[in-house]
Write a protein that holds these residues in place. Structure first.
Motif, PDB file in Angstrom:
ATOM      1  N   THR A  31      -9.199  -0.295 -23.312  1.00 19.02           N
ATOM      2  CA  THR A  31      -7.882  -0.656 -22.767  1.00 19.02           C
ATOM      3  C   THR A  31      -7.562   0.155 -21.513  1.00 19.02           C
ATOM      4  N   GLN A  32      -8.013   1.403 -21.457  1.00 20.78           N
ATOM      5  CA  GLN A  32      -7.773   2.209 -20.257  1.00 20.78           C
ATOM      6  C   GLN A  32      -8.612   1.707 -19.085  1.00 20.78           C
ATOM      7  N   LEU A  33      -9.851   1.298 -19.361  1.00 22.94           N
ATOM      8  CA  LEU A  33     -10.698   0.725 -18.319  1.00 22.94           C
ATOM      9  C   LEU A  33     -10.090  -0.573 -17.794  1.00 22.94           C
ATOM     10  N   LEU A  34      -9.570  -1.380 -18.703  1.00 24.65           N
ATOM     11  CA  LEU A  34      -8.904  -2.618 -18.315  1.00 24.65           C
ATOM     12  C   LEU A  34      -7.650  -2.324 -17.485  1.00 24.65           C
ATOM     13  N   THR A  35      -6.888  -1.327 -17.888  1.00 28.69           N
ATOM     14  CA  THR A  35      -5.695  -0.916 -17.148  1.00 28.69           C
ATOM     15  C   THR A  35      -6.064  -0.497 -15.729  1.00 28.69           C
ATOM     16  N   LEU A  36      -7.106   0.310 -15.607  1.00 35.94           N
ATOM     17  CA  LEU A  36      -7.569   0.759 -14.288  1.00 35.94           C
ATOM     18  C   LEU A  36      -8.013  -0.424 -13.439  1.00 35.94           C
ATOM     19  N   PHE A  37      -8.778  -1.327 -14.024  1.00 38.59           N
ATOM     20  CA  PHE A  37      -9.293  -2.499 -13.315  1.00 38.59           C
ATOM     21  C   PHE A  37      -8.148  -3.382 -12.803  1.00 38.59           C
ATOM     22  N   ILE A  38      -7.168  -3.644 -13.660  1.00 34.97           N
ATOM     23  CA  ILE A  38      -6.018  -4.460 -13.260  1.00 34.97           C
ATOM     24  C   ILE A  38      -5.243  -3.777 -12.139  1.00 34.97           C
ATOM     25  N   GLY A  39      -5.043  -2.465 -12.259  1.00 36.47           N
ATOM     26  CA  GLY A  39      -4.349  -1.712 -11.213  1.00 36.47           C
ATOM     27  C   GLY A  39      -5.064  -1.803  -9.883  1.00 36.47           C
ATOM     28  N   LEU A  40      -6.389  -1.650  -9.901  1.00 35.84           N
ATOM     29  CA  LEU A  40      -7.171  -1.720  -8.660  1.00 35.84           C
ATOM     30  C   LEU A  40      -7.100  -3.109  -8.037  1.00 35.84           C
ATOM     31  N   ILE A  41      -7.145  -4.154  -8.874  1.00 36.22           N
ATOM     32  CA  ILE A  41      -7.047  -5.527  -8.361  1.00 36.22           C
ATOM     33  C   ILE A  41      -5.688  -5.766  -7.710  1.00 36.22           C
ATOM     34  N   ILE A  42      -4.610  -5.338  -8.375  1.00 34.25           N
ATOM     35  CA  ILE A  42      -3.265  -5.526  -7.811  1.00 34.25           C
ATOM     36  C   ILE A  42      -3.137  -4.797  -6.480  1.00 34.25           C
ATOM     37  N   ILE A  43      -3.612  -3.558  -6.439  1.00 32.05           N
ATOM     38  CA  ILE A  43      -3.545  -2.776  -5.194  1.00 32.05           C
ATOM     39  C   ILE A  43      -4.352  -3.447  -4.096  1.00 32.05           C
ATOM     40  N   PHE A  44      -5.525  -3.982  -4.440  1.00 37.37           N
ATOM     41  CA  PHE A  44      -6.354  -4.688  -3.462  1.00 37.37           C
ATOM     42  C   PHE A  44      -5.605  -5.883  -2.879  1.00 37.37           C
ATOM     43  N   PHE A  45      -4.972  -6.692  -3.748  1.00 34.83           N
ATOM     44  CA  PHE A  45      -4.248  -7.866  -3.267  1.00 34.83           C
ATOM     45  C   PHE A  45      -2.948  -7.509  -2.553  1.00 34.83           C
ATOM     46  N   GLN A  46      -2.467  -6.307  -2.742  1.00 31.47           N
ATOM     47  CA  GLN A  46      -1.313  -5.832  -1.980  1.00 31.47           C
ATOM     48  C   GLN A  46      -1.720  -5.392  -0.575  1.00 31.47           C
ATOM     49  N   GLY A  47      -3.027  -5.302  -0.337  1.00 35.60           N
ATOM     50  CA  GLY A  47      -3.531  -4.866   0.962  1.00 35.60           C
ATOM     51  C   GLY A  47      -3.350  -3.371   1.175  1.00 35.60           C
ATOM     52  N   ARG A  48      -3.306  -2.624   0.085  1.00 35.98           N
ATOM     53  CA  ARG A  48      -3.118  -1.185   0.172  1.00 35.98           C
ATOM     54  C   ARG A  48      -4.417  -0.470  -0.155  1.00 35.98           C
ATOM     55  N   SER A  49      -4.469   0.791   0.148  1.00 32.43           N
ATOM     56  CA  SER A  49      -5.678   1.580  -0.060  1.00 32.43           C
ATOM     57  C   SER A  49      -5.497   2.520  -1.252  1.00 32.43           C
ATOM     58  N   VAL A  50      -6.430   2.469  -2.195  1.00 26.78           N
ATOM     59  CA  VAL A  50      -6.406   3.364  -3.350  1.00 26.78           C
ATOM     60  C   VAL A  50      -6.554   4.813  -2.891  1.00 26.78           C
ATOM     61  N   VAL A  51      -7.355   5.016  -1.843  1.00 31.27           N
ATOM     62  CA  VAL A  51      -7.557   6.372  -1.308  1.00 31.27           C
ATOM     63  C   VAL A  51      -6.229   6.947  -0.816  1.00 31.27           C
ATOM     64  N   GLU A  52      -5.440   6.135  -0.121  1.00 35.96           N
ATOM     65  CA  GLU A  52      -4.126   6.597   0.349  1.00 35.96           C
ATOM     66  C   GLU A  52      -3.171   6.835  -0.816  1.00 35.96           C
ATOM     67  N   ILE A  53      -3.188   5.951  -1.804  1.00 34.76           N
ATOM     68  CA  ILE A  53      -2.308   6.094  -2.962  1.00 34.76           C
ATOM     69  C   ILE A  53      -2.630   7.382  -3.731  1.00 34.76           C
ATOM     70  N   LEU A  54      -3.925   7.711  -3.815  1.00 38.05           N
ATOM     71  CA  LEU A  54      -4.348   8.903  -4.548  1.00 38.05           C
ATOM     72  C   LEU A  54      -4.544  10.121  -3.638  1.00 38.05           C
TER      73      LEU A  54
END
Length: 197
Positions: A31-54
């Motif tokens: 469930t945590q892996l799924l949570t991470l995956f969904i979060g990354l997909i949403i951030i990708f479609f928002q056009g944002r950078s995970v590197v900047e967020i973190l």
């Protein structure tokens, strides 16, 4: 003549006591892996950078003080509630007990860190960017299904989530809610491990 296809879905209540320790851990990590995956997909479609967020905070001291301060406030409030509120109101069906009771301290640390990073990336990093802290907290409380049968615990989970969203807005770094979330889970997991029956 057309035949109608009937699909019957059945949901069974899962008995935590019938789950093996290994299956419980697989479920947690999946469930945590799924949570991470969904979060990354949403951030990708928002056009944002995970590197900047973190991105690491400019002031480590400030980030730590906000995260530790919030965690202490939540833990003190939770301990006060557990002192005066009957245990059946805070009952989660034994899930936290099963997850933390027989784990070594390093594993409690690891579980708490994984949960904090995955859930905060999804809820504060991705969903809050769209819906704000209020609706994000409603969703956060709703996914903690084990508490929904008790209004007090649902309210507490909502309030903690809203607080995490608020400190994220105030500090503008995701590491503050991650630190707070980690400390809350780690301390509560450690209390569950070492408390007497």
């Amino acid at each position: 003549m057309k035949k109608k296809l009937k699909i019957k879905l059945q949901f069974k209540k899962v008995n935590i006591n019938k789950m093996s320790d290994k299956l419980l851990l697989y479920n947690l990590y999946f469930t945590q892996l799924l949570t991470l995956f969904i979060g990354l997909i949403i951030i990708f479609f928002q056009g944002r950078s995970v590197v900047e967020i973190l991105q690491l905070p400019e002031s480590y001291a400030q980030a730590l003080s906000w995260g530790i301060g919030f965690a202490i406030a939540v833990l003190v409030f939770d301990l006060l509630i557990s002192r005066w509120v009957p245990e059946e109101i805070s009952d989660d069906g034994g899930i936290n007990e099963r997850i933390f009771k027989n784990r070594p301290l390093w594993h409690i640390f690891l579980i708490s860190m994984i949960v904090a990073i995955c859930e905060e990336l999804l809820f504060r990093g991705a969903i809050q960017h769209i819906f704000g802290p209020y609706w994000t907290s409603i969703l956060f409380a709703a996914i903690h299904i084990r508490y929904l049968q008790h209004w007090l615990m649902t309210g507490l989970v909502f309030s903690i989530s809203y607080g995490l969203g608020w400190i994220y807005i105030q500090t503008e770094t995701l590491w503050v809610p991650i630190i707070a979330h980690f400390l809350i889970d780690f301390v509560m997991g450690t209390i569950i491990k070492y408390r007497k029956e």
